[in-house]
Design a protein around this motif. Structure first.
Motif, mmCIF file in Angstrom:
data_model
loop_
_atom_site.group_PDB
_atom_site.id
_atom_site.type_symbol
_atom_site.label_atom_id
_atom_site.label_comp_id
_atom_site.label_asym_id
_atom_site.label_seq_id
_atom_site.Cartn_x
_atom_site.Cartn_y
_atom_site.Cartn_z
ATOM 1 N N GLU A 65 0.826 -1.212 0.000
ATOM 2 C CA GLU A 65 0.000 0.000 0.000
ATOM 3 C C GLU A 65 0.859 1.260 0.000
ATOM 4 O O GLU A 65 0.375 2.352 0.305
ATOM 5 C CB GLU A 65 -0.926 -0.016 1.219
ATOM 6 C CG GLU A 65 -1.891 -1.182 1.187
ATOM 7 C CD GLU A 65 -2.801 -1.239 2.419
ATOM 8 O OE1 GLU A 65 -2.781 -0.299 3.237
ATOM 9 O OE2 GLU A 65 -3.519 -2.247 2.546
ATOM 10 N N THR A 66 2.148 1.104 -0.310
ATOM 11 C CA THR A 66 3.083 2.235 -0.262
ATOM 12 C C THR A 66 2.575 3.415 -1.091
ATOM 13 O O THR A 66 2.183 3.246 -2.234
ATOM 14 C CB THR A 66 4.463 1.791 -0.769
ATOM 15 O OG1 THR A 66 4.815 0.592 -0.101
ATOM 16 C CG2 THR A 66 5.504 2.863 -0.539
ATOM 17 N N LYS A 110 2.610 -2.268 6.945
ATOM 18 C CA LYS A 110 2.204 -1.707 5.648
ATOM 19 C C LYS A 110 2.823 -0.332 5.418
ATOM 20 O O LYS A 110 3.142 0.037 4.301
ATOM 21 C CB LYS A 110 0.679 -1.617 5.568
ATOM 22 C CG LYS A 110 0.012 -2.988 5.389
ATOM 23 C CD LYS A 110 -1.477 -2.875 5.092
ATOM 24 C CE LYS A 110 -2.041 -4.242 4.716
ATOM 25 N NZ LYS A 110 -3.507 -4.236 4.573
ATOM 26 N N ARG A 111 2.962 0.432 6.496
ATOM 27 C CA ARG A 111 3.596 1.749 6.376
ATOM 28 C C ARG A 111 5.021 1.605 5.857
ATOM 29 O O ARG A 111 5.551 2.491 5.202
ATOM 30 C CB ARG A 111 3.574 2.425 7.755
ATOM 31 C CG ARG A 111 3.946 3.887 7.754
ATOM 32 C CD ARG A 111 3.429 4.594 9.007
ATOM 33 N NE ARG A 111 3.986 4.033 10.233
ATOM 34 C CZ ARG A 111 3.273 3.515 11.227
ATOM 35 N NH1 ARG A 111 1.959 3.476 11.156
ATOM 36 N NH2 ARG A 111 3.868 3.036 12.310
ATOM 37 N N HIS A 112 5.631 0.461 6.151
ATOM 38 C CA HIS A 112 6.998 0.216 5.687
ATOM 39 C C HIS A 112 7.035 -0.571 4.378
ATOM 40 O O HIS A 112 8.065 -1.118 4.008
ATOM 41 C CB HIS A 112 7.804 -0.497 6.785
ATOM 42 C CG HIS A 112 8.165 0.416 7.925
ATOM 43 N ND1 HIS A 112 9.404 0.984 8.061
ATOM 44 C CD2 HIS A 112 7.420 0.912 8.936
ATOM 45 C CE1 HIS A 112 9.419 1.769 9.129
ATOM 46 N NE2 HIS A 112 8.226 1.742 9.684
ATOM 47 N N GLY A 113 5.888 -0.638 3.705
ATOM 48 C CA GLY A 113 5.893 -1.205 2.358
ATOM 49 C C GLY A 113 5.986 -2.715 2.287
ATOM 50 O O GLY A 113 6.440 -3.266 1.282
ATOM 51 N N ALA A 114 5.525 -3.423 3.340
ATOM 52 C CA ALA A 114 5.644 -4.881 3.315
ATOM 53 C C ALA A 114 4.447 -5.534 2.635
ATOM 54 O O ALA A 114 3.325 -5.066 2.736
ATOM 55 C CB ALA A 114 5.785 -5.411 4.738
ATOM 56 N N LYS A 141 13.649 -0.021 13.743
ATOM 57 C CA LYS A 141 12.708 1.106 13.670
ATOM 58 C C LYS A 141 11.275 0.585 13.833
ATOM 59 O O LYS A 141 10.438 1.190 14.515
ATOM 60 C CB LYS A 141 12.882 1.811 12.322
ATOM 61 C CG LYS A 141 11.824 2.854 11.969
ATOM 62 C CD LYS A 141 12.013 4.157 12.720
ATOM 63 C CE LYS A 141 11.073 5.251 12.203
ATOM 64 N NZ LYS A 141 10.918 6.328 13.202
ATOM 65 N N TRP A 145 7.345 8.371 7.840
ATOM 66 C CA TRP A 145 6.847 7.279 8.698
ATOM 67 C C TRP A 145 6.246 7.850 9.986
ATOM 68 O O TRP A 145 5.170 7.457 10.400
ATOM 69 C CB TRP A 145 7.986 6.314 9.050
ATOM 70 C CG TRP A 145 8.380 5.381 7.946
ATOM 71 C CD1 TRP A 145 7.604 4.964 6.906
ATOM 72 C CD2 TRP A 145 9.657 4.726 7.797
ATOM 73 N NE1 TRP A 145 8.314 4.097 6.107
ATOM 74 C CE2 TRP A 145 9.575 3.921 6.633
ATOM 75 C CE3 TRP A 145 10.851 4.734 8.516
ATOM 76 C CZ2 TRP A 145 10.644 3.138 6.177
ATOM 77 C CZ3 TRP A 145 11.908 3.955 8.064
ATOM 78 C CH2 TRP A 145 11.807 3.165 6.906
ATOM 79 N N ILE A 150 2.698 8.319 7.021
ATOM 80 C CA ILE A 150 2.682 8.118 5.564
ATOM 81 C C ILE A 150 3.338 6.771 5.240
ATOM 82 O O ILE A 150 4.354 6.409 5.831
ATOM 83 C CB ILE A 150 3.470 9.240 4.852
ATOM 84 C CG1 ILE A 150 2.925 10.624 5.234
ATOM 85 C CG2 ILE A 150 3.478 9.027 3.336
ATOM 86 C CD1 ILE A 150 1.649 11.020 4.571
ATOM 87 N N LYS A 151 2.740 6.033 4.316
ATOM 88 C CA LYS A 151 3.322 4.757 3.891
ATOM 89 C C LYS A 151 4.430 5.028 2.877
ATOM 90 O O LYS A 151 4.144 5.423 1.745
ATOM 91 C CB LYS A 151 2.246 3.862 3.277
ATOM 92 C CG LYS A 151 1.218 3.411 4.308
ATOM 93 C CD LYS A 151 0.027 2.741 3.665
ATOM 94 C CE LYS A 151 -1.063 2.510 4.699
ATOM 95 N NZ LYS A 151 -2.398 2.428 4.107
ATOM 96 N N ALA A 152 5.661 4.827 3.299
ATOM 97 C CA ALA A 152 6.790 5.238 2.471
ATOM 98 C C ALA A 152 7.848 4.145 2.380
ATOM 99 O O ALA A 152 8.026 3.364 3.307
ATOM 100 C CB ALA A 152 7.423 6.501 3.057
ATOM 101 N N GLU A 212 8.523 1.545 16.624
ATOM 102 C CA GLU A 212 7.216 2.132 16.299
ATOM 103 C C GLU A 212 6.072 1.330 16.921
ATOM 104 O O GLU A 212 5.137 1.902 17.485
ATOM 105 C CB GLU A 212 7.016 2.180 14.773
ATOM 106 C CG GLU A 212 7.831 3.277 14.094
ATOM 107 C CD GLU A 212 7.547 3.356 12.588
ATOM 108 O OE1 GLU A 212 6.574 2.738 12.111
ATOM 109 O OE2 GLU A 212 8.312 4.039 11.887
#
Lengths: 517, 517
Positions: free
Chosen positions: A419-420, B85-89, B193, A443, A447-449, B197
């Protein structure tokens, strides 16, 4: 690990087993299983370089889900859970294994398909075969007399897998059940409403929900002259009518289960009947059925059920069908099953599994939901036999996954697996620290980054990553941007770029991503 | 089922086993297990009335989750998945069991805790012990060389359960891993990180993340004079330092594992060291450690790691701690573990499980997350030994659940287990059909609505249902409302009532419920 001589001994013995089975012309399935064992043993000897060679596969009848499949699965689950919650359901979870005796005697002829755990000291355990029996155990154990709950979890059956048709040995069930003493047929009708809503929302094409009642079946069997002790086994035979012809089913009744031909023919007449409330009314006048108290109670409830289904606006898809029997032992009243009308082409799945496209691959997926009333199951567990009436439905989610996967493949839909919202990138060297700093800011703001884990990635590589994974925006940092206190924000699709002041970036990203689908 | 005589025979034999264990003063745990078996056998004989009496329990070390626990679990999962998901997984799923040999030789001394399935013909299978080994098998099998994925699923260990402390035989793991060849320590830093979080967002009080590196440990062992083949077993001993005193640990090294006292004392000096980047810099000058190539590589990477952690703004909670060792065999580089600072009082859970409140109930929950780098595991599965470097973290979700449950109980928080927005009710008799019709309208418009399954429920009963389950609104129908084409909308908390035109009801409900928490 065993030593080499022991393994070689075992390989020899297992080779014998395989040869014997082949000589006896055993089933392909049985031979395959024993060959798999042989290969595992051989693998233990290791490759030529002495390295242990692993058999790289999942257990028979099971599969991994890759990220794309998981994205589809998540979408389907969200629809189903959304419906369950709309109807005010809570959720529970139970362990994947139960005491073996909890499951014993609940599944009729299918009990042989239960997976047992090895006795490693301690309790004798089995993997759950469905979610209904653990639910009944849960109610009895906690003395709960009413609850509306859903439970989504994996169950296990040592069945012959037909994976192209979405039949696995490990598969999800999505169950919704209502336990409690209520006025007749209202919870039963809600279960059908739920099936209707879910199948409509998932957009799987046209479908039918067949309903019947175990009391109508039992009354019909009694009036046709089936002996009491054969009701359940004849029920199992009738249940095959969705896949087999009447001739085959009759054959089984007469030759295997010992009914007379006359009795079988009488059953044959009834099980060809289909209709709606009108059929229930007509059968209440049927000279034979009307003599069975059980059948009459079932038929009166069927009328009541249809009147509620009218209020729920779902009668257009519901069919009273006397051939519906359902396999499980524990049903006591209304039973139902939903089937999709369309035939499914399964070339994609067949290809994935290395099978040849052919008959097996392009068949109907059949039933996608089923359930019914089971008023006696909780009482079986209660020390005093106290009953808790229950009715429920199970959504056949694996078949639905198979269909959704095929649809996505046929439409060449691009399924995003992350969902980035934005990739933090740079066009110049030596900006890793700046990229990490900005990513941290994003982050921390929710925000999804993403950021590439390279010291000096090329801009092209970074843009390609966005296109491959569907990231819509890129935040680009360079010497000039850092000096000016801005970030270059680029839309991947249109390549439009605009400089955004650093302190406004989070707001701008939130504004832009809230509009994304 | 076996016949009565067989069962009585088995009971006699099992009774003998129990008597013998008691005579031998075997552990309480062992005796309990055999007594449980005896009770199961006795239950098979049935009660006095001949009814089969079930042992109503879940398997040892497992538990059901009731709706309230599920509501808390869902909240925790949402926070964790949100972070991943925020970290793009992406996410994947693997079967609950693997070929037995896939798991063999991966877990060192803990391999005895693996659950095996009974050999019922076919493959030899075991329940997964963690999510890391199945992940490595998945990568090797599908030849995937880079992926960032999370996986949330249950794993199984035949451990001694300590359920008051959130230790079970069936428990969830929440894993996040990054596979791929990248510039050093960037993915490793992102894992830390993520731990930071998640633990911050879950609001579990203060915490520390300890980090170390297997290469530093191995270099240190080598320089202190530990023989190569003892590295892993000494590592397991050092790992006990979080629960045991140095004296006990030293004792094990010397008496059980055969180190000389001098060697153990040298190790003792190092493992008492804690610090940050400064400690890494100091140890790079250490006369002994600086002679080990391995240790120097680990220490240089530790410096690099801390520099990234500074950019990620998480160094306030991260501690370089030479006593951190981690039990598992497969780590090859950085390792880490998060611990909560607070001591947890566990009276509630202890009470639930029927245990006496005491020492065991009020101990620290210890580690709530852990992980590290494992660059060799995928290569073990690949036929050609091709390596895929990996680093990951596992969140110890069961302990977090335990804490959240206790918090909810202590604060007497009201946890809603459904999301129902409105109950459709009536104050008069004979309005079931009207209630069902209105409920259908609401469901079809996507409103979360309930209706009681009674023909003529009392208004008081309906209002009580709202108060018990936290439903905020009631839509009341009566003869007058039906005549006027309105619905009486009542706020449960304030008892305010207002007549809303029927055709505006859906809009009004959407307006009101969008403001609800």
């Amino acid at each position: 690990m065993a030593d080499k001589a022991q393994i070689q001994e075992a390989i020899k013995a297992q080779g014998e087993v395989v040869r014997r089975l082949k000589a006896e012309k055993a089933s392909k399935d049985q031979i395959d299983e024993e060959v798999a064992k042989l290969l595992q043993l051989k693998a233990q000897l290791g490759g030529e370089d002495g390295k242990h060679v692993f058999v790289l596969k999942t257990a028979k009848g099971t599969r991994d889900y890759n990220p794309k499949q998981m994205a589809i699965r998540e979408k389907v689950f969200n629809t189903i859970i959304g419906c369950f919650k709309r109807h005010g359901a809570e959720t529970i979870d139970t362990p994947v294994f139960e005491l073996k005796e909890t499951l014993t005697g609940k599944y009729g002829e299918d009990s042989k398909l239960i997976y047992d755990l090895k006795d490693q000291g301690g309790e004798l355990l089995s993997l759950r075969y469905d979610l209904t029996v653990p639910f009944a155990r849960y109610l009895a154990m906690n003395k709960i007399t009413n609850i509306k709950r859903y439970h989504i979890a994996k169950v296990y059956r040592r069945d012959n897998p037909a994976m192209t048709r979405g039949r696995y040995r490990e598969f999800y069930q999505c169950d919704f059940d209502i336990a409690g003493q209520y006025d007749p047929m209202i919870p039963d009708a809600e279960c059908l409403k739920i099936v209707y809503e879910i199948l409509s929302e998932l957009d799987l094409g046209d479908f039918r929900i067949k309903v019947n009642d175990r009391r109508i079946l039992d009354g019909m069997f009694a009036m046709c002259g089936v002996p009491d002790e054969k009701f359940r086994t004849i029920c199992s035979t009738v249940d095959k009518l969705d896949k087999a012809s009447w001739e085959d089913v009759k054959n089984e009744m007469v030759k295997e289960k010992g009914l007379s031909e006359g009795v079988a023919d009488q059953i044959g007449e009834y099980v060809s009947m289909q209709g709606g409330m009108d059929l229930a009314e007509r059968l209440l006048q049927d000279p034979k059925l009307s003599q069975s108290k059980q059948a009459c109670a079932g038929l009166a409830d069927m009328k009541q059920l249809f009147s509620y289904l009218q209020l729920f606006q779902v009668t257009d898809k519901v069919l009273f069908d006397l051939s519906l029997a359902r396999g499980l032992d524990y049903y006591t009243g209304v039973i139902y099953e939903a089937v999709l009308s369309q035939m499914i082409q399964a070339p994609v799945v067949a290809k994935q599994n290395g099978a040849l496209p052919g008959d097996e691959a392009s068949v109907s997926v059949g039933s996608v939901a089923g359930g019914g009333r089971y008023d006696g199951l909780v009482g079986m567990f209660d020390p005093k036999g106290k009953k808790v009436p229950c009715v429920g439905v199970s959504i056949g989610i694996e078949r639905i996954f198979s269909i959704m996967e095929q649809k996505a493949e046929l439409l060449a839909e691009k399924v995003r697996t992350t969902e980035t919202q934005v990739l933090v990138a740079s066009a110049q060297k030596n900006l890793l620290e700046e990229r990490l700093k900005l990513t941290t800011e994003l982050w921390n703001a929710g925000i999804k980054a993403e950021v590439l884990y390279k010291k000096n990635p090329k801009l092209l590589t970074q843009l390609q990553h966005c296109e491959e994974t569907g990231i819509p925006l890129v935040a680009i940092l360079g010497e000039q941007e850092l000096k000016d206190g801005v970030v270059k924000l680029r839309k991947v699709a249109s390549r439009e770029e605009v400089d955004v002041p650093r302190e406004e970036l989070v707001e701008e990203l939130k504004r832009r991503t809230s509009k994304l689908p």
